[in-house]
Enzyme design. Structure first.
Site, PDB file in Angstrom:
ATOM      1  N   ARG A 102       3.311  -2.049  18.720  1.00 26.53           N
ATOM      2  CA  ARG A 102       3.220  -3.520  18.638  1.00 26.53           C
ATOM      3  C   ARG A 102       2.892  -4.128  19.991  1.00 26.53           C
ATOM      4  NH1 ARG A 102       7.777  -3.163  15.327  1.00 26.53           N
ATOM      5  NH2 ARG A 102       9.201  -3.921  16.909  1.00 26.53           N
TER       6      ARG A 102
ATOM      7  N   LYS B 101      -0.692  -0.183   6.476  1.00 24.06           N
ATOM      8  CA  LYS B 101      -0.344  -1.569   6.154  1.00 24.06           C
ATOM      9  C   LYS B 101       0.376  -2.292   7.286  1.00 24.06           C
ATOM     10  CE  LYS B 101       3.371   0.163   3.311  1.00 24.06           C
ATOM     11  NZ  LYS B 101       3.153   1.493   3.875  1.00 24.06           N
TER      12      LYS B 101
ATOM     13  N   HIS C 202       6.941   2.363  16.519  1.00 19.25           N
ATOM     14  CA  HIS C 202       6.463   1.062  16.024  1.00 19.25           C
ATOM     15  C   HIS C 202       6.516   0.006  17.132  1.00 19.25           C
ATOM     16  CE1 HIS C 202       5.531   0.875  11.679  1.00 19.25           C
ATOM     17  NE2 HIS C 202       6.162   2.025  11.640  1.00 19.25           N
ATOM     18  N   ARG C 203       7.610  -0.005  17.893  1.00 14.80           N
ATOM     19  CA  ARG C 203       7.731  -0.995  18.984  1.00 14.80           C
ATOM     20  C   ARG C 203       6.642  -0.793  20.032  1.00 14.80           C
ATOM     21  NH1 ARG C 203      13.642  -3.249  20.185  1.00 14.80           N
ATOM     22  NH2 ARG C 203      14.372  -3.207  18.059  1.00 14.80           N
TER      23      ARG C 203
ATOM     24  N   ALA D 174      12.940  -6.786  11.400  1.00 12.27           N
ATOM     25  CA  ALA D 174      13.056  -5.345  11.156  1.00 12.27           C
ATOM     26  C   ALA D 174      14.161  -5.091  10.133  1.00 12.27           C
ATOM     27  CB  ALA D 174      13.368  -4.622  12.460  1.00 12.27           C
TER      28      ALA D 174
ATOM     29  N   GLU E 131      16.804  -8.073  14.010  1.00  8.41           N
ATOM     30  CA  GLU E 131      17.307  -6.980  13.166  1.00  8.41           C
ATOM     31  C   GLU E 131      17.940  -7.602  11.924  1.00  8.41           C
ATOM     32  OE1 GLU E 131      16.874  -3.808  13.991  1.00  8.41           O
ATOM     33  OE2 GLU E 131      16.196  -4.109  16.048  1.00  8.41           O
TER      34      GLU E 131
ATOM     35  N   ALA F  49       2.444   4.930   1.307  1.00  2.63           N
ATOM     36  CA  ALA F  49       3.070   5.344   2.563  1.00  2.63           C
ATOM     37  C   ALA F  49       1.999   5.782   3.559  1.00  2.63           C
ATOM     38  CB  ALA F  49       4.053   6.480   2.307  1.00  2.63           C
ATOM     39  N   ARG F  50       2.145   5.329   4.804  1.00  2.00           N
ATOM     40  CA  ARG F  50       1.252   5.684   5.916  1.00  2.00           C
ATOM     41  C   ARG F  50      -0.202   5.255   5.664  1.00  2.00           C
ATOM     42  NH1 ARG F  50       5.928   6.765   6.943  1.00  2.00           N
ATOM     43  NH2 ARG F  50       6.649   8.443   8.269  1.00  2.00           N
TER      44      ARG F  50
ATOM     45  N   GLY G  20       0.840  -1.196   0.000  1.00  2.00           N
ATOM     46  CA  GLY G  20       0.000   0.000   0.000  1.00  2.00           C
ATOM     47  C   GLY G  20       0.868   1.235   0.000  1.00  2.00           C
TER      48      GLY G  20
END
Length: 196
Positions: free
Chosen positions: A54, A13, A50-51, A34, A62, A9-10, A7
């Site tokens: 989640r 998704k 993001h963390r 990541a 990583e 940006a922003r 999709g």
């Protein structure tokens, strides 16, 4: 099960992909691969955000480049999320100056294919996220050659993943359109999320 979530940006998704992974994982840990290389304060804040969103129950691996090595760490029958191919592609094409051993684009695509094959062979449910850059206007003229080189490589990766995926979702403003309904796996983890 392999699901490709794409999709603009922003578009939401990552949230769609994370919710699907949490449902598929149930009580088991979910593995977050990541691909970001944290190089400045803005990226560090984005990763931290993001963390936080989640929450608990995720094991972060990583892997800015070596996707197959990261997915090899997910136990058979586990659930993993690769977020995202867009950043992975930029690291493939634009390595740091001090990078001694860096894969060529062809080697990177072969690693991505090996990652998908390994996940399927070991029964790892895998969700892969990427930006669809064709949603934006791309530059023209002499300065656009590198942009088009990047888009070409990223779209090759997208076609590779979508071609092997059981389900392909496009996220628009937080909603999903399912372009390739899951056909090989018995359960539908996106039931109720997708519009057809």
């Amino acid at each position: 099960m392999l699901v490709f979530v794409s999709g603009g940006a922003r578009s939401g998704k990552s949230a769609v992909a994370e919710a699907a992974v949490r449902r598929a994982a149930g009580e088991k840990p979910a593995y977050y691969v990541a691909t970001a290389n944290v190089s400045d304060g803005e990226m560090a804040e984005r990763v931290a955000r993001h963390r936080r969103s989640r929450g608990e129950g995720w094991v972060t691996l990583e892997a800015p480049l070596a996707l197959a090595s990261a997915i090899a760490q997910v136990p058979g029958g586990g659930v993993g999320l690769i977020d995202c191919l867009t950043l992975w592609a930029s690291q493939v094409l634009y390595p740091p100056a001090d990078s001694a051993r860096h894969p060529t684009p062809e080697q990177a695509l072969a690693d991505l294919a090996a990652c998908l094959e390994d996940a399927r062979r070991r029964g790892v449910a895998l969700v892969i996220v990427s930006n669809d850059l064709n949603e934006a206007l791309l530059p023209t003229g002499d300065a656009s050659a590198e942009t088009w080189r990047y888009v070409d490589f990223l779209q090759r990766a997208h076609r590779l993943v979508a071609g092997r995926a059981d389900s392909v979702l496009e996220v628009v403003a937080g909603g999903c359109v399912e372009w390739k309904p899951e056909s090989r796996a018995g359960s539908r983890p996106f039931q109720g999320d997708a519009k057809r």
